[in-house]
Design an enzyme around this catalytic site. Sequence first.
Site, short mmCIF file in Angstrom:
data_model
loop_
_atom_site.label_atom_id
_atom_site.label_comp_id
_atom_site.label_asym_id
_atom_site.label_seq_id
_atom_site.Cartn_x
_atom_site.Cartn_y
_atom_site.Cartn_z
CE LYS A 197 -5.30 94.95 27.19
NZ LYS A 197 -5.05 96.32 27.64
CB THR A 198 0.34 92.37 22.98
OG1 THR A 198 -0.99 92.74 22.62
CG2 THR A 198 0.92 91.48 21.89
CG ASP A 241 -5.72 92.73 21.47
OD1 ASP A 241 -6.21 92.89 22.60
OD2 ASP A 241 -5.09 93.62 20.86
CB THR A 279 -10.34 97.85 26.50
OG1 THR A 279 -11.27 97.71 25.42
CG2 THR A 279 -8.92 97.86 25.93
NE ARG A 299 -0.10 100.29 22.42
CZ ARG A 299 -1.23 99.59 22.40
NH1 ARG A 299 -2.39 100.20 22.17
NH2 ARG A 299 -1.21 98.29 22.63
#
Length: 357
Positions: free
Chosen positions: A92-93, A137, A186, A245
Site C-alpha cells: 500500500k505504501t 497509514d 487493514t 514484505r
Amino acid sequence: MAIKRSSKETQTSRKKPTTQSSAGNSEERLLSAKVTTQEPESNEDSIRPQKLTDYIGQKELKKILNIAIAAAKGRQESLDHLLLYGPPGLGKTTMSLILASEMGVNCKITAAPALERPRDITGLLIGLKPGDILFIDEIHRLNRMAEELLYPAMEDCRLDITIGKGQSAKIRSIPLPPFTLVGATTKVGSLTSPLRDRFGLIQRLRFYEIDELTLIVKRTAAILGVAITETGAEEVARRSRGTPRIANRLLKRVRDYSQVKQFDTIDQALAAEALDIFNVDARGLDWTDRLVLNTTIEQFNGGPVGLEAIAAATGEDAKTIEEVYEPYLLQIGYLNRTHRGRVVTQAAYEHLGKTKL
C-alpha cells in the site's frame, strides 16, 4: 521525487501554556506546525518499484489506476482520493509512492497515530502543493478531531480552523490546493462512513500468487546483488504467505545464510535448508503457527475449542493469535471458525504428519 515523512513534535512543544493565549496566537500556533523530513532507508527505497509498470502483481488494481492516472493527467487535475485496504505487507505504501512518481508530484507519508492534535494534521495540509499526495497509514486509527478536519479538506479543498474558545470562538477557512489523500488500512470496516464515503476510489489489495512472488524475489535479489536460481526464488516465494514484505525478509535471511556458508548461488536446496533453520516450513508456517495447530490437536482433539483456551494453553496473547496467526491459517484452510470454536482441518493434520482420531 521528494518524500516527506511527518514526525511528532518535540517534547517541549507538547507543554501547555500557563495562560490562555489570544485568538491570534492560537492561529499562529496552528499554522506554524512544520513537517520534518527524513530520507527513507536506502536499501528499502531501492527495493520499492518506482513505476507502475515495474510493480509486480495486483493486475486489476493496476488497470484501474492506469485509467485514473491517464484521466487526471488529461484533465490536468489531481487524482481522486484513494483508499487502499488489505492485509499488511502487500504494497500500500509502495503504491502511493508510485502514484506520486507517475503524477510528477511529492508524496508526504504519515501514520494516523502520529496525528494526535489538530496542529499535526493542519501542518501537513498547509504544507501541501498542488497535486501532492498525502499518504496516511492506519487511517482507521484517526481520532475524531483529525477526521473532521479532513472532511472539508477532501471535499472542498478547505481547512476550517476554530480560533479561540466559548463566545469568542471564530472559524477561519483556509483554502488548500487540490491534493490526493491516499489512505491505507487493514480494517476497512473500522472506518467511519463519512470518511469512507469521501474516497472516490476504494480498492482491495489481494494476496500474491507464487509466480508473482517469484518475480519479486528475483527482482529483489538482483537489486541486492544476490545470485539465485529460478527454483531457489520459487522456494522463497512458496514460504512467503502470499506477501511481498515477507518474501523480501526471507530472502535476506537466506542471503545471510548463504554468505556465512560461503555459497555463491542460492538454489532450492539451499533456500529450503536456510528457511528450515529459521523455522519457516514449506507452507510458510512458523513456530507459533505450528504451536497453535499442534496444541489444538493434542490438547483439544482438534477442536472445537475457544480462542481463550488456545491462548492459555500456548501462552500466547489471544488478540495476537486472532489477528496475526489465525488469518493465514484460515486462508490456507488449516483452521476453521465455527459457532462452537476453532477446528483444525484435515489438511492441517496431513501437513503436520498427524492422524485424525
